[in-house]
Design an enzyme around this catalytic site. Sequence first.
Site, PDB file in Angstrom:
ATOM      1  N   TYR A   1      11.185   8.654   1.406  1.00  0.00           N
ATOM      2  CA  TYR A   1      11.121   7.680   0.312  1.00  0.00           C
ATOM      3  C   TYR A   1      11.776   8.155  -0.978  1.00  0.00           C
ATOM      4  CZ  TYR A   1       7.836   5.577   3.533  1.00  0.00           C
ATOM      5  OH  TYR A   1       7.265   5.033   4.658  1.00  0.00           O
TER       6      TYR A   1
ATOM      7  N   ALA B   1       3.135  -1.133   4.738  1.00  0.00           N
ATOM      8  CA  ALA B   1       2.551  -1.177   6.088  1.00  0.00           C
ATOM      9  C   ALA B   1       2.059  -2.566   6.470  1.00  0.00           C
ATOM     10  CB  ALA B   1       1.412  -0.171   6.187  1.00  0.00           C
TER      11      ALA B   1
ATOM     12  N   GLU C   1      12.882  -9.632   1.475  1.00  0.00           N
ATOM     13  CA  GLU C   1      12.048  -8.549   1.999  1.00  0.00           C
ATOM     14  C   GLU C   1      12.790  -7.244   1.738  1.00  0.00           C
ATOM     15  OE1 GLU C   1      10.562  -6.758   6.345  1.00  0.00           O
ATOM     16  OE2 GLU C   1      11.437  -8.780   6.200  1.00  0.00           O
TER      17      GLU C   1
ATOM     18  N   ASN D   1       8.043  -5.772  -0.994  1.00  0.00           N
ATOM     19  CA  ASN D   1       7.940  -4.607  -0.117  1.00  0.00           C
ATOM     20  C   ASN D   1       6.464  -4.506   0.251  1.00  0.00           C
ATOM     21  OD1 ASN D   1       7.756  -2.192   1.214  1.00  0.00           O
ATOM     22  ND2 ASN D   1       8.996  -1.051  -0.251  1.00  0.00           N
TER      23      ASN D   1
ATOM     24  N   ARG E   1      13.400   3.787  12.426  1.00  0.00           N
ATOM     25  CA  ARG E   1      12.178   4.603  12.360  1.00  0.00           C
ATOM     26  C   ARG E   1      11.327   4.361  13.617  1.00  0.00           C
ATOM     27  NH1 ARG E   1       9.279   4.410   6.737  1.00  0.00           N
ATOM     28  NH2 ARG E   1       8.169   6.109   7.790  1.00  0.00           N
TER      29      ARG E   1
ATOM     30  N   ASP F   1       1.445 -15.851   6.318  1.00  0.00           N
ATOM     31  CA  ASP F   1       0.998 -17.234   6.094  1.00  0.00           C
ATOM     32  C   ASP F   1       1.123 -17.624   4.623  1.00  0.00           C
ATOM     33  OD1 ASP F   1      -1.707 -17.257   8.585  1.00  0.00           O
ATOM     34  OD2 ASP F   1       0.474 -17.578   8.755  1.00  0.00           O
TER      35      ASP F   1
ATOM     36  N   ARG G   1       5.340  11.001  -2.339  1.00  0.00           N
ATOM     37  CA  ARG G   1       5.040  10.549  -0.975  1.00  0.00           C
ATOM     38  C   ARG G   1       6.251  10.765  -0.066  1.00  0.00           C
ATOM     39  NH1 ARG G   1       4.771   4.363   1.343  1.00  0.00           N
ATOM     40  NH2 ARG G   1       4.100   4.935   3.461  1.00  0.00           N
TER      41      ARG G   1
ATOM     42  N   HIS H   1      12.703  -2.824   1.944  1.00  0.00           N
ATOM     43  CA  HIS H   1      12.137  -1.538   2.359  1.00  0.00           C
ATOM     44  C   HIS H   1      13.036  -0.415   1.855  1.00  0.00           C
ATOM     45  CE1 HIS H   1       9.215  -3.518   4.926  1.00  0.00           C
ATOM     46  NE2 HIS H   1      10.208  -4.302   5.320  1.00  0.00           N
ATOM     47  N   ILE H   2      12.411   0.613   1.306  1.00  0.00           N
ATOM     48  CA  ILE H   2      13.159   1.762   0.785  1.00  0.00           C
ATOM     49  C   ILE H   2      13.885   2.474   1.932  1.00  0.00           C
ATOM     50  CG2 ILE H   2      12.857   4.041  -0.273  1.00  0.00           C
ATOM     51  CD1 ILE H   2      10.399   2.766  -1.759  1.00  0.00           C
ATOM     52  N   SER H   3      13.180   2.661   3.043  1.00  0.00           N
ATOM     53  CA  SER H   3      13.757   3.326   4.216  1.00  0.00           C
ATOM     54  C   SER H   3      14.368   2.296   5.158  1.00  0.00           C
ATOM     55  CB  SER H   3      12.656   4.097   4.959  1.00  0.00           C
ATOM     56  OG  SER H   3      11.694   3.185   5.487  1.00  0.00           O
TER      57      SER H   3
ATOM     58  N   PRO I   1       0.778  -1.238   0.000  1.00  0.00           N
ATOM     59  CA  PRO I   1       0.000   0.000   0.000  1.00  0.00           C
ATOM     60  C   PRO I   1       0.810   1.288   0.000  1.00  0.00           C
ATOM     61  CG  PRO I   1      -0.170  -1.094   2.114  1.00  0.00           C
ATOM     62  CD  PRO I   1       0.484  -2.071   1.161  1.00  0.00           C
ATOM     63  N   ASN I   2       0.281   2.269  -0.745  1.00  0.00           N
ATOM     64  CA  ASN I   2       0.834   3.623  -0.814  1.00  0.00           C
ATOM     65  C   ASN I   2       2.115   3.723  -1.638  1.00  0.00           C
ATOM     66  OD1 ASN I   2      -1.225   4.694   1.012  1.00  0.00           O
ATOM     67  ND2 ASN I   2      -0.149   3.460   2.546  1.00  0.00           N
TER      68      ASN I   2
HETATM   69  C1  DHK Z   1       7.156   1.517   3.041  1.00  0.00           C
HETATM   70  C2  DHK Z   1       6.041   1.825   3.762  1.00  0.00           C
HETATM   71  O1  DHK Z   1       4.923   2.173   3.171  1.00  0.00           O
HETATM   72  C3  DHK Z   1       6.036   1.832   5.213  1.00  0.00           C
HETATM   73  O2  DHK Z   1       4.785   1.392   5.739  1.00  0.00           O
HETATM   74  C4  DHK Z   1       7.132   0.940   5.712  1.00  0.00           C
HETATM   75  C5  DHK Z   1       8.355   0.950   3.642  1.00  0.00           C
HETATM   76  C6  DHK Z   1       8.454   1.266   5.063  1.00  0.00           C
HETATM   77  C7  DHK Z   1       9.598   1.322   2.890  1.00  0.00           C
HETATM   78  O3  DHK Z   1      10.543   1.890   3.490  1.00  0.00           O
HETATM   79  O4  DHK Z   1       9.673   0.991   1.700  1.00  0.00           O
HETATM   80  O5  DHK Z   1       7.271   0.902   6.885  1.00  0.00           O
END
Ligand code: DHK
Length: 143
Positions: free
Chosen positions: A24, A76, A97, A73, A106, A86, A19, A99-101, A11-12
């Site tokens: 990000y 959330a 796995e 990724n 955090r 699962d 964003r 994550h950009i950040s 999501p997002n």
């Molecule tokens: C992206 C998100 O949307 C957050 O909910 C994560 C992750 C971090 C990212 O760093 O790509 O926590």
Amino acid sequence: MTKPIFVLNGPNLDRLGTREPSIYGTTTLAEIETMCREAAGDRPLRFHQSNAEHVIIGWIHEAIDQAAGIIINAAAYTFTSLAILDALKMFQGPIIELHISNIHRREPHYQNSLVSKTATAVIVGLGAQGYPTAVAAMLKLAD
Ligand code: DHK
């Protein structure tokens, strides 16, 4: 037929580019897809994003039957979705796995990843560059 690598986004992440750029960056998801395809070279690659948990689970189910490896990724959902965990646990291949950040520096609610409980490896904090880095690693991990 060479099995594809699946790159799944939660999501997002469709809002990347505008964003929270301080967290990000300004690279869009479309640009990230291009970076992944360049890194994959001749290897088939599927690239998807959804804001819906059930849709992401649907792609993981497809990956169980078709993929050489999963790069995910889950955004959330990483910290909330037992359903995604699962589903991933049913996948026999390597899971990276991503994550950009750097989630580990955090807020506390970003620090207990459910996905990490089944992931082969975790990449955090490399920004958009983390994606082609994950693809390069997956090319070595996957059959
Ligand atoms: C992206 C998100 O949307 C957050 O909910 C994560 C992750 C971090 C990212 O760093 O790509 O926590």
